[in-house]
Write a protein that holds these residues in place. Structure first.
Motif, PDB file in Angstrom:
ATOM      1  N   TYR A  90       3.277  40.028  26.490  1.00 14.12           N
ATOM      2  CA  TYR A  90       4.616  39.569  26.117  1.00 14.12           C
ATOM      3  C   TYR A  90       5.169  38.584  27.141  1.00 14.12           C
ATOM      4  CZ  TYR A  90       7.496  40.486  22.125  1.00 14.12           C
ATOM      5  OH  TYR A  90       8.097  40.359  20.910  1.00 14.12           O
ATOM      6  N   CYS A  91       4.816  38.781  28.402  1.00 13.23           N
ATOM      7  CA  CYS A  91       5.192  37.823  29.440  1.00 13.23           C
ATOM      8  C   CYS A  91       4.614  36.449  29.125  1.00 13.23           C
ATOM      9  CB  CYS A  91       4.691  38.325  30.797  1.00 13.23           C
ATOM     10  SG  CYS A  91       4.721  37.115  32.122  1.00 13.23           S
ATOM     11  N   PHE A  92       3.335  36.405  28.778  1.00  9.27           N
ATOM     12  CA  PHE A  92       2.666  35.127  28.511  1.00  9.27           C
ATOM     13  C   PHE A  92       3.188  34.468  27.246  1.00  9.27           C
ATOM     14  CE2 PHE A  92      -1.564  35.330  31.065  1.00  9.27           C
ATOM     15  CZ  PHE A  92      -0.836  35.584  32.215  1.00  9.27           C
ATOM     16  N   GLN A  93       3.423  35.279  26.195  1.00 10.93           N
ATOM     17  CA  GLN A  93       3.861  34.655  24.940  1.00 10.93           C
ATOM     18  C   GLN A  93       5.248  34.032  25.086  1.00 10.93           C
ATOM     19  OE1 GLN A  93       6.233  35.679  22.284  1.00 10.93           O
ATOM     20  NE2 GLN A  93       7.182  37.088  23.737  1.00 10.93           N
ATOM     21  N   PHE A  94       6.132  34.654  25.905  1.00 10.77           N
ATOM     22  CA  PHE A  94       7.446  34.043  26.096  1.00 10.77           C
ATOM     23  C   PHE A  94       7.345  32.829  27.007  1.00 10.77           C
ATOM     24  CE2 PHE A  94      11.990  33.957  27.456  1.00 10.77           C
ATOM     25  CZ  PHE A  94      12.539  33.852  26.180  1.00 10.77           C
ATOM     26  N   MET A  95       6.453  32.891  27.984  1.00 10.37           N
ATOM     27  CA  MET A  95       6.202  31.742  28.837  1.00 10.37           C
ATOM     28  C   MET A  95       5.682  30.575  27.988  1.00 10.37           C
ATOM     29  SD  MET A  95       4.112  31.859  32.406  1.00 10.37           S
ATOM     30  CE  MET A  95       2.538  32.291  31.646  1.00 10.37           C
ATOM     31  N   ASP A  96       4.854  30.889  26.993  1.00 12.38           N
ATOM     32  CA  ASP A  96       4.356  29.856  26.088  1.00 12.38           C
ATOM     33  C   ASP A  96       5.492  29.221  25.290  1.00 12.38           C
ATOM     34  OD1 ASP A  96       1.909  30.572  27.028  1.00 12.38           O
ATOM     35  OD2 ASP A  96       1.266  31.631  25.231  1.00 12.38           O
ATOM     36  N   LYS A  97       6.429  30.071  24.824  1.00 13.80           N
ATOM     37  CA  LYS A  97       7.581  29.528  24.090  1.00 13.80           C
ATOM     38  C   LYS A  97       8.424  28.625  24.980  1.00 13.80           C
ATOM     39  CE  LYS A  97       8.242  33.484  20.969  1.00 13.80           C
ATOM     40  NZ  LYS A  97       9.149  34.599  20.631  1.00 13.80           N
ATOM     41  N   LEU A  98       8.668  29.086  26.234  1.00 15.22           N
ATOM     42  CA  LEU A  98       9.541  28.342  27.141  1.00 15.22           C
ATOM     43  C   LEU A  98       8.889  27.078  27.684  1.00 15.22           C
ATOM     44  CD1 LEU A  98      11.205  31.202  29.227  1.00 15.22           C
ATOM     45  CD2 LEU A  98      12.259  29.799  27.457  1.00 15.22           C
ATOM     46  N   SER A  99       7.571  26.960  27.544  1.00 12.94           N
ATOM     47  CA  SER A  99       6.898  25.756  28.032  1.00 12.94           C
ATOM     48  C   SER A  99       7.514  24.502  27.409  1.00 12.94           C
ATOM     49  CB  SER A  99       5.399  25.828  27.725  1.00 12.94           C
ATOM     50  OG  SER A  99       5.183  25.956  26.327  1.00 12.94           O
ATOM     51  N   LEU A 216       9.872  38.301  32.936  1.00 12.17           N
ATOM     52  CA  LEU A 216       8.801  37.933  33.861  1.00 12.17           C
ATOM     53  C   LEU A 216       8.203  36.584  33.471  1.00 12.17           C
ATOM     54  CD1 LEU A 216       6.926  41.357  34.271  1.00 12.17           C
ATOM     55  CD2 LEU A 216       8.694  40.360  35.743  1.00 12.17           C
ATOM     56  N   GLY A 217       8.169  36.323  32.161  1.00 18.03           N
ATOM     57  CA  GLY A 217       7.689  35.019  31.687  1.00 18.03           C
ATOM     58  C   GLY A 217       8.569  33.883  32.183  1.00 18.03           C
ATOM     59  N   ILE A 218       9.895  34.120  32.209  1.00 20.46           N
ATOM     60  CA  ILE A 218      10.821  33.113  32.732  1.00 20.46           C
ATOM     61  C   ILE A 218      10.573  32.890  34.224  1.00 20.46           C
ATOM     62  CG2 ILE A 218      13.247  32.552  33.161  1.00 20.46           C
ATOM     63  CD1 ILE A 218      13.958  34.229  30.697  1.00 20.46           C
ATOM     64  N   ILE A 219      10.434  33.988  34.971  1.00 21.89           N
ATOM     65  CA  ILE A 219      10.239  33.900  36.422  1.00 21.89           C
ATOM     66  C   ILE A 219       8.944  33.163  36.756  1.00 21.89           C
ATOM     67  CG2 ILE A 219       9.849  35.245  38.517  1.00 21.89           C
ATOM     68  CD1 ILE A 219      11.603  37.458  37.200  1.00 21.89           C
ATOM     69  N   ILE A 220       7.858  33.550  36.092  1.00 18.43           N
ATOM     70  CA  ILE A 220       6.563  32.919  36.375  1.00 18.43           C
ATOM     71  C   ILE A 220       6.524  31.479  35.855  1.00 18.43           C
ATOM     72  CG2 ILE A 220       4.075  33.024  35.923  1.00 18.43           C
ATOM     73  CD1 ILE A 220       4.400  36.083  35.708  1.00 18.43           C
ATOM     74  N   GLY A 221       7.043  31.289  34.637  1.00 22.69           N
ATOM     75  CA  GLY A 221       6.981  29.960  34.036  1.00 22.69           C
ATOM     76  C   GLY A 221       7.816  28.933  34.766  1.00 22.69           C
ATOM     77  N   ILE A 247      -2.013  24.793  31.561  1.00 23.41           N
ATOM     78  CA  ILE A 247      -2.080  26.011  32.382  1.00 23.41           C
ATOM     79  C   ILE A 247      -1.710  27.246  31.571  1.00 23.41           C
ATOM     80  CG2 ILE A 247      -1.037  27.212  34.344  1.00 23.41           C
ATOM     81  CD1 ILE A 247      -0.779  24.448  35.687  1.00 23.41           C
ATOM     82  N   THR A 248      -0.583  27.194  30.872  1.00 24.78           N
ATOM     83  CA  THR A 248      -0.159  28.369  30.109  1.00 24.78           C
ATOM     84  C   THR A 248      -1.139  28.688  28.977  1.00 24.78           C
ATOM     85  OG1 THR A 248       1.302  26.949  28.772  1.00 24.78           O
ATOM     86  CG2 THR A 248       2.291  28.092  30.637  1.00 24.78           C
ATOM     87  N   GLY A 249      -1.705  27.663  28.355  1.00 25.07           N
ATOM     88  CA  GLY A 249      -2.686  27.886  27.292  1.00 25.07           C
ATOM     89  C   GLY A 249      -3.949  28.546  27.798  1.00 25.07           C
ATOM     90  N   SER A 250      -4.460  28.089  28.945  1.00 25.96           N
ATOM     91  CA  SER A 250      -5.694  28.672  29.495  1.00 25.96           C
ATOM     92  C   SER A 250      -5.474  30.117  29.932  1.00 25.96           C
ATOM     93  CB  SER A 250      -6.199  27.816  30.658  1.00 25.96           C
ATOM     94  OG  SER A 250      -5.225  27.725  31.686  1.00 25.96           O
ATOM     95  N   LEU A 251      -4.297  30.409  30.513  1.00 25.46           N
ATOM     96  CA  LEU A 251      -3.985  31.799  30.879  1.00 25.46           C
ATOM     97  C   LEU A 251      -3.958  32.690  29.646  1.00 25.46           C
ATOM     98  CD1 LEU A 251      -1.122  31.262  33.520  1.00 25.46           C
ATOM     99  CD2 LEU A 251      -3.422  32.142  33.972  1.00 25.46           C
ATOM    100  N   THR A 252      -3.401  32.180  28.558  1.00 27.73           N
ATOM    101  CA  THR A 252      -3.300  32.956  27.318  1.00 27.73           C
ATOM    102  C   THR A 252      -4.676  33.255  26.739  1.00 27.73           C
ATOM    103  OG1 THR A 252      -1.147  31.972  26.828  1.00 27.73           O
ATOM    104  CG2 THR A 252      -2.330  32.977  24.993  1.00 27.73           C
ATOM    105  N   ILE A 253      -5.587  32.285  26.776  1.00 23.97           N
ATOM    106  CA  ILE A 253      -6.945  32.514  26.276  1.00 23.97           C
ATOM    107  C   ILE A 253      -7.631  33.624  27.065  1.00 23.97           C
ATOM    108  CG2 ILE A 253      -9.252  31.497  26.082  1.00 23.97           C
ATOM    109  CD1 ILE A 253      -7.883  28.830  25.432  1.00 23.97           C
ATOM    110  N   GLY A 254      -7.486  33.582  28.393  1.00 22.80           N
ATOM    111  CA  GLY A 254      -8.073  34.634  29.231  1.00 22.80           C
ATOM    112  C   GLY A 254      -7.521  36.007  28.896  1.00 22.80           C
TER     113      GLY A 254
END
Length: 530
Positions: A90-99, A216-221, A247-254
């Motif tokens: 969920y952290c990554f998916q919100f980071m993806d949205k905020l990208s 956490l997605g906001i903080i990291i992103g 960067i965010t896309g590659s993290l999501t794939i992993g």
């Protein structure tokens, strides 16, 4: 009534749902045959029941004592193995949205020649795809193994996110739409998995943990990724906004690959649980009057979901509460630079408190529902009230510091959405009904988020007065719907307690009735958690 018998071939036949035929209408004539690993006998289950029924019947006769100490130890084990991965997702998916929001102040709008409301449509396009594909995604997650299906979605959306660094405006809009379609799976899958492992009273805190990981997605992103890209941009050969997507896309794939191998589709398939642990998980969730799920689409449950007035109260809340969310998610960075006057680097850092408030605040409110006032609807309305006060401050305070404080307080608004996600998980029984209500709820979420960016009118920059008035108005309306939902569940439980009948006593005596895939309206023993 239910019956069991042993024939000359020592085959055990369980008819677990015949008691419902007269009152509920004839159910699907489904016979599932399994071999009990405990007795070695062939077992037949008649009736279109929950997946947990097969496990319960196959392990009948294996007595496992679930003491309070073992229960706590098992709960910690589930939390340790399951929650970090789901929270990270969920952290990554919100980071993806905020990208998209971060990229908007780092050159995206200029490089793609965006004018007028063109940027607004990059936000709305995501939720248009989400809206179109929400019900198909929910159906796929019901029909196929939930965690494996979700992991395929995750890997694909990571690849699509990386491609955001390539196209011009038309292609960018197309990719945002596809991204929304793929991300429509994440909330439903997380909710199904959470409901399989936890009791009703445990669900709210766990949903709050993974949903508030948006913070956490906001903080990291904004802090760890976007800010550092801007700070060292002279060292890169391509623009920072493009690197954000790569960067965010590659993290999501992993993460998608990890999700595939680590997260089980049901407790019965959890590699990190012993056979004894799995039996105890099934015993733990009996109190939910629900099981793991059912892969068949049942039209009767679908109709019940559409005719249940609470479905539409929940939908209305999702719609009105997410109009503010859609605007702030896509225009948060722009407000920081245009309304509050921060530089792009400062704006990225100033968004970190938003993430802290969402993660810490929403988690604390859910924690309070377990250990202080034991009512999740109380804490949801309390937190939402604070968020609405913040929205009023953002819209009507002349002092910029007060407006900024109001913006930060508004990030408690997700607590209401989190609460109703947990309500659907624990209060909507019958797997087809649950999937349907989930989809309708998230359709409301999509429509609200689709409308939100359109309230930010380009000609009103930098103040965006219309958008701020809409944020206040719809936030207030969403609070009214929260109270209505709370009252509805309280009233229904009172009616059920008052009309308790002999039929309930008979139902309680039937072995494994909890796993017969009955809806909350069909199951007379069901009580709503609020």
């Amino acid at each position: 009534m239910s019956d069991s018998s042993v024939n000359k071939d020592e085959k055990i036949v369980y008819n677990v749902v015949s008691f419902t035929e007269e009152t509920l209408g004839k159910r699907d004539n489904v016979i599932t045959t399994i071999v009990s690993p405990h007795t070695g006998k062939e077992v037949k289950i008649t009736g279109d029941v929950d997946e947990a029924m097969k496990f319960a019947v196959a392990h009948a006769g294996q007595d496992v004592e679930l003491t309070a100490a073992r229960d706590r130890k098992l709960l910690w084990k589930i939390d340790l193995y399951l929650m970090p991965v789901i929270c990270l997702l969920y952290c990554f998916q919100f980071m993806d949205k905020l990208s998209n929001s971060y990229a908007s102040i780092l050159g995206l709008r200029a490089d793609l020649n965006m004018r007028g409301d063109m940027y607004s449509w990059t936000g709305s396009a995501f939720y248009l795809g989400y809206l179109v594909f929400e019900f198909p995604a929910s159906r796929l997650l019901q029909r196929f193994p939930v965690a494996k299906t979700a992991s395929c979605f995750i890997v694909l959306w990571g690849a699509i996110l990386m491609l955001h660094s390539v196209p011009q405006y038309a292609g960018f809009i197309a990719l945002r739409t596809i991204l929304g379609m793929l991300e429509s799976s994440v909330t439903v899958s997380n909710l199904i998995i959470t409901g399989c492992f936890y009791r009703k009273e445990e669900v709210f805190l766990r949903v709050a943990l993974w949903f508030s990981s948006n913070g956490l997605g906001i903080i990291i992103g904004s802090g760890a990724i976007a800010y550092n890209l801007v700070h060292d941009q002279e060292n890169f050969s391509i623009e920072p906004w493009k690197l954000i997507f790569v960067i965010t896309g590659s993290l999501t794939i992993g993460l998608g690959v990890l999700f595939f191998f680590h997260v089980p589709d049901t407790p019965a398939g959890a590699w990190w649980l012993t056979e004894e642990d799995k039996i105890m998980v099934v015993e733990r969730i009996r109190a939910n009057q629900q099981g793991f799920g059912n892969k068949h689409f049942k039209i009767k449950q679908f109709k019940e979901a559409l005719l249940d007035h609470r479905t539409w109260l929940i939908f209305s809340y999702a719609l009105f509460s997410n109009i503010p969310n859609g605007g702030l998610t896509n225009f948060g960075s722009i407000l920081m630079t245009e309304d509050f006057g921060f530089t792009p680097k400062q704006a990225l850092l100033m968004q970190i408190p938003e993430g802290v408030i969402e993660f810490v605040g929403c988690t604390f409110l859910a924690f309070s529902a377990s250990y202080l006032v034991k009512s999740r609807m109380f804490w949801a309305t309390f937190g939402t009230s604070i968020a609405v006060i913040g929205e009023f401050m953002l819209a009507f305070c002349s002092n910029s510091k007060a407006r900024l404080a109001g913006l930060y307080l508004s990030f408690l608004l997700p607590i209401g959405f989190i609460c109703l996600l947990s309500v659907i998980s624990s209060n909507v029984a019958g797997h087809t009904k649950k999937v349907t209500v989930n989809a309708i709820y998230l359709i409301g979420y999509c429509v609200g988020n689709l409308i939100g960016p359109q309230t930010f009118l380009a000609q009103e920059a930098p103040g965006y007065r219309t958008a701020k008035i809409c944020i206040v108005s719809f936030g207030t309306v969403s609070l009214v719907f929260l109270f209505a939902i709370w009252y509805s569940y309280w009233q229904e439980n009172k009616i059920r307690d008052r009309n308790a009948s002999k039929s309930e006593e008979e139902l309680e005596m039937i072995e494994n009735h909890e796993f017969a895939d009955l809806t909350d309206k069909e199951n007379l023993l069901f009580r709503y958690e609020y």
